[in-house]
Design a protein around this motif. Structure first.
Motif, PDB file in Angstrom:
ATOM      1  N   UNK A 525       1.042  -1.182   0.113  1.00  0.00           N
ATOM      2  CA  UNK A 525      -0.056   0.549   0.443  1.00  0.00           C
ATOM      3  C   UNK A 525       1.074   1.333   0.398  1.00  0.00           C
ATOM      4  N   UNK A 526       0.863   2.006  -1.109  1.00  0.00           N
ATOM      5  CA  UNK A 526       1.199   3.647  -0.952  1.00  0.00           C
ATOM      6  C   UNK A 526       1.320   4.603   0.089  1.00  0.00           C
ATOM      7  N   UNK A 527       2.476   5.271  -0.069  1.00  0.00           N
ATOM      8  CA  UNK A 527       2.195   5.971   1.953  1.00  0.00           C
ATOM      9  C   UNK A 527       1.506   7.221   1.198  1.00  0.00           C
ATOM     10  N   UNK A 528       0.903   7.711   2.044  1.00  0.00           N
ATOM     11  CA  UNK A 528       0.090   9.210   1.351  1.00  0.00           C
ATOM     12  C   UNK A 528       0.680  10.535   0.716  1.00  0.00           C
ATOM     13  N   UNK A 529       1.981  10.165   1.076  1.00  0.00           N
ATOM     14  CA  UNK A 529       2.861  11.383   0.147  1.00  0.00           C
ATOM     15  C   UNK A 529       3.401  10.434  -1.339  1.00  0.00           C
ATOM     16  N   UNK A 530       3.333   9.128  -1.639  1.00  0.00           N
ATOM     17  CA  UNK A 530       3.030   7.907  -2.523  1.00  0.00           C
ATOM     18  C   UNK A 530       2.351   8.803  -3.219  1.00  0.00           C
ATOM     19  N   UNK A 531       0.785   8.497  -2.783  1.00  0.00           N
ATOM     20  CA  UNK A 531       0.006   8.702  -3.636  1.00  0.00           C
ATOM     21  C   UNK A 531      -0.376  10.313  -3.903  1.00  0.00           C
ATOM     22  N   UNK A 532       0.482  10.873  -4.201  1.00  0.00           N
ATOM     23  CA  UNK A 532       0.192  12.465  -4.417  1.00  0.00           C
ATOM     24  C   UNK A 532       1.249  13.038  -4.941  1.00  0.00           C
ATOM     25  N   UNK A 533       2.613  11.801  -5.252  1.00  0.00           N
ATOM     26  CA  UNK A 533       3.295  12.827  -5.828  1.00  0.00           C
ATOM     27  C   UNK A 533       3.740  12.543  -7.115  1.00  0.00           C
ATOM     28  N   UNK A 534       3.961  13.536  -8.300  1.00  0.00           N
ATOM     29  CA  UNK A 534       4.091  12.543  -9.477  1.00  0.00           C
ATOM     30  C   UNK A 534       5.939  12.702 -10.138  1.00  0.00           C
ATOM     31  N   UNK A 535       6.488  12.013  -9.983  1.00  0.00           N
ATOM     32  CA  UNK A 535       7.872  12.705 -10.185  1.00  0.00           C
ATOM     33  C   UNK A 535       7.911  12.585 -12.053  1.00  0.00           C
ATOM     34  N   UNK A 536       9.683  12.812 -12.166  1.00  0.00           N
ATOM     35  CA  UNK A 536       9.998  13.017 -13.484  1.00  0.00           C
ATOM     36  C   UNK A 536       9.478  11.762 -14.250  1.00  0.00           C
ATOM     37  N   UNK A 537       9.938  10.445 -14.119  1.00  0.00           N
ATOM     38  CA  UNK A 537      10.037   9.163 -14.443  1.00  0.00           C
ATOM     39  C   UNK A 537       8.685   9.435 -15.241  1.00  0.00           C
ATOM     40  N   UNK A 538       7.336   9.565 -14.211  1.00  0.00           N
ATOM     41  CA  UNK A 538       5.941   9.569 -14.747  1.00  0.00           C
ATOM     42  C   UNK A 538       6.154  10.408 -15.855  1.00  0.00           C
ATOM     43  N   UNK A 539       6.508  12.491 -16.007  1.00  0.00           N
ATOM     44  CA  UNK A 539       6.980  12.744 -17.021  1.00  0.00           C
ATOM     45  C   UNK A 539       7.679  12.138 -18.472  1.00  0.00           C
ATOM     46  N   UNK A 540       7.811  11.498 -18.251  1.00  0.00           N
ATOM     47  CA  UNK A 540       8.876  10.882 -18.982  1.00  0.00           C
ATOM     48  C   UNK A 540       7.972   9.717 -20.394  1.00  0.00           C
ATOM     49  N   UNK A 541       7.261   9.277 -19.084  1.00  0.00           N
ATOM     50  CA  UNK A 541       5.948   7.988 -19.434  1.00  0.00           C
ATOM     51  C   UNK A 541       5.224   8.684 -19.806  1.00  0.00           C
ATOM     52  N   UNK A 542       5.138   9.700 -19.429  1.00  0.00           N
ATOM     53  CA  UNK A 542       3.676  10.168 -20.552  1.00  0.00           C
ATOM     54  C   UNK A 542       4.030  11.089 -21.584  1.00  0.00           C
ATOM     55  N   UNK A 543       5.246  11.476 -21.524  1.00  0.00           N
ATOM     56  CA  UNK A 543       5.893  12.112 -23.094  1.00  0.00           C
ATOM     57  C   UNK A 543       5.695  11.758 -23.877  1.00  0.00           C
ATOM     58  N   UNK A 544       6.478  10.050 -23.401  1.00  0.00           N
ATOM     59  CA  UNK A 544       7.039   8.993 -24.196  1.00  0.00           C
ATOM     60  C   UNK A 544       8.481   8.701 -24.872  1.00  0.00           C
ATOM     61  N   UNK A 545       8.669   9.625 -23.861  1.00  0.00           N
ATOM     62  CA  UNK A 545       9.891   9.616 -23.959  1.00  0.00           C
ATOM     63  C   UNK A 545      10.770   8.168 -23.001  1.00  0.00           C
ATOM     64  N   UNK A 546      11.205   7.630 -23.967  1.00  0.00           N
ATOM     65  CA  UNK A 546      12.456   5.851 -22.833  1.00  0.00           C
ATOM     66  C   UNK A 546      13.185   6.569 -22.240  1.00  0.00           C
TER      67      UNK A 546
END
Length: 546
Positions: A525-546
């Motif tokens: 189960x993720x912590x509350x902070x983990x549930x809120x945080x969007x990381x640089x890796x999430x940006x790269x994944x959303x932008x289609x950058x491997x």
């Protein structure tokens, strides 16, 4: 004519490094730098030098590994144009007794201030982005101008003015500061106008030690402290401040302070409440300085005409129909809604309602049907705003049905003439196509009082829009995500189908999806902070950058 030296490591005849070029550069020279990352630092004493990126090139000057400033100038002048300058544990750009000119630069730091200006003949910082340092910009004992500059993600204060500094700061934004957005102290007297300050760990603007700033039309929201604090023996003027979601009181004035507090501008004093609130909503929109100025000018004209009418003076006929020209996702619909509410607050329209339609809502399937549909939509919109998106698709030159679309245009022209004071019609679309639309009927152009141009958002403005979307969804964006976000927006900005704020919304949705997939793989189960945080890796994944 000043000498121009070229830096390009792989180009015969050019200098391989910036340092090599500076060794040969005479006073007043310009050093033009080819694309690339230059792991260099430089110290300029008693010299006047300009460093600029070659046209269209991304040039990074990276002093991250050094124990001294990346670029330092003393007793001369330094101009930097369209450069990315970085440091880690020291100052990034530092001047002493030197003129500083920064245009279109991206400055980032670490544990020290990003830009430090001490004494000297003046400074100019224009359309720059300063991020990720202890303090964004420190100005001591200097005047000059800071315009349309974004300062964000500071561990301490965003901007600091000290030792009698008196620059003019206009436009731009300060956000995401662990301390104050702007700190004015030691008898400084800057002029701060048309700024947005948000998400600070202390007050939006702090004034101390005998300082007397002029603060006009500044929006301050989402701060842990008050919007403005004014210390003892301080003065100055605060006019048209727009606080929202700040600590109370929004303006905290200490005993012994003599600051002049003007709640509303003289122009809107007769009807200060709703109009000021709506203009405040307009000012809180990211970017769009030209649009905001045009809308304010329209409000000014309407208000003055009403005062003239009350005084028994003649008032000329004013059309409230507008053309919004620009690409999708630039805020045209949002501004149109606000415009309707402003017209209601000014007493021009009775209800300020908003009806949005497109070609399919106006054009019928046979001759005669279109005029009927158009009239029904028009009558429904009386008393408010009728917003016709992609209006150019109605003109013959746009195809899509030929005369049926033309029939809608002809019907609108007549209805606008018959009900000129009962409705505001706003037609929107790409700039070039809207010119063709106006040519579809000889009387169409004269029905509209003004064309307002909506420019594309810059990468920095899209980053601020993204920050707001993220915060609005109860997420937190990792400061390290700023670089890939800016790179993504820079990469797509020139694409044929660039959607401006729509791109930001799509990217945020992609980031949330990437975060969900990442958290599911944790095996717990993720912590509350983990549930809120969007990381640089999430940006790269959303932008289609491997």
């Amino acid at each position: 004519m000043s000498r121009i030296l070229t830096v390009a490591a792989d180009r015969p005849g050019a200098y391989p490094t910036i340092g090599a070029a500076l060794l040969d550069a005479p006073d007043g020279a310009s050093v033009v730098i080819a694309a690339g990352t230059y792991a260099e630092t430089m110290e300029l004493n008693g010299r006047s030098i300009t460093l600029r990126a070659e046209a269209g090139a991304e040039v990074v000057i990276d002093g991250s590994g050094a124990d001294w400033p990346t670029i330092r100038a003393a007793d001369g002048s330094l101009s930097l144009h369209d450069l990315v300058v970085r440091s880690a544990d020291n100052l990034t750009v530092s001047t002493e007794r030197a003129a500083l000119n920064l245009v279109g630069c991206t400055i980032s730091g670490g544990s020290r201030p990003a830009v430090s200006v001490h004494a000297g003949p003046g400074l100019r910082i224009e359309q720059c982005t300063v991020s990720g340092a202890a303090t964004g910009i420190i100005v001591e004992g200097v005047g000059g101008e800071i315009t349309e500059t974004v300062v964000r993600d500071m561990s301490g204060d965003g901007m600091v003015f000290a030792l009698g500094a008196d620059p003019v700061v206009s436009g731009g934004a300060v956000s995401g500061c662990g301390g104050r957005g702007i700190y004015v102290y030691q008898y400084s007297r800057p002029s701060l106008s048309d700024l947005e300050i948000a998400n600070t760990g202390a007050e939006g603007i702090g004034v101390a030690h005998g300082s007397t700033p002029v603060i006009r039309r500044v929006s301050v929201h989402d701060t842990r402290g008050p919007a403005v604090t004014v210390g003892p023996e301080c003065g100055g003027t605060i006019e048209g401040l727009r606080p929202s979601n700040t600590a109370e009181p929004a303006v905290q004035i200490a005993a012994g302070a003599t600051v002049e507090l003007i709640e509303a501008s003289p122009l809107t004093a007769a009807s200060s409440g709703p109009i000021d609130e709506l203009l405040g909503d307009l000012d809180q929109m990211v970017g769009l300085p030209g649009v905001k100025a045009e809308v304010r000018a329209l409000v000014d004209e309407i208000q003055v005409n009403e005062w003239r009418r009350t005084a028994g003076l003649s008032v000329g006929s004013v059309s409230h129909h507008l053309i919004f020209a620009g690409a999708p996702g630039t805020g045209k619909t949002t501004v149109a809604r606000l415009y309707g509410k402003l017209l209601k607050a000014l007493g021009v329209l009775p209800d300020g309602g908003f009806t949005e339609v497109s070609r399919r809502d106006l054009v019928g399937q046979y001759i005669g049907h279109t005029a009927e549909k158009t009239a029904q939509v028009f009558e429904k919109s009386l008393g408010g705003v009728l917003f016709i998106d992609e209006a150019y698709t109605l003109s013959r030159s746009a195809g899509n049905g030929g005369d049926f679309g033309q029939e809608a245009i002809d019907a609108l022209v007549k209805l606008m003439e018959d009900h000129r004071d009962e409705i505001a019609i706003i037609v929107a679309g790409y700039t070039v196509e809207m010119t063709d639309f106006l040519a579809a009927n000889p009387g169409l152009g004269s029905r509209f009082s003004k064309t307002i141009e909506f420019e594309n958002y810059s990468a920095e403005e899209l980053l601020l829009i993204t920050d707001r979307m993220v915060a609005g969804g109860d997420y937190l964006l990792d400061p390290a995500a700023g670089v890939p976000l800016t790179s993504y927006f820079d990469r797509i900005a020139d694409g044929p189908n660039f959607g401006n704020a729509r791109e930001a919304r799509r990217l945020v949705e992609g980031m949330r999806k990437a975060q969900s997939q990442r958290l599911r793989l944790l095996g717990r189960m993720p912590t509350t902070d983990e549930l809120r945080e969007l990381l640089a890796d999430d940006v790269l994944a959303a932008a289609g950058v491997s």
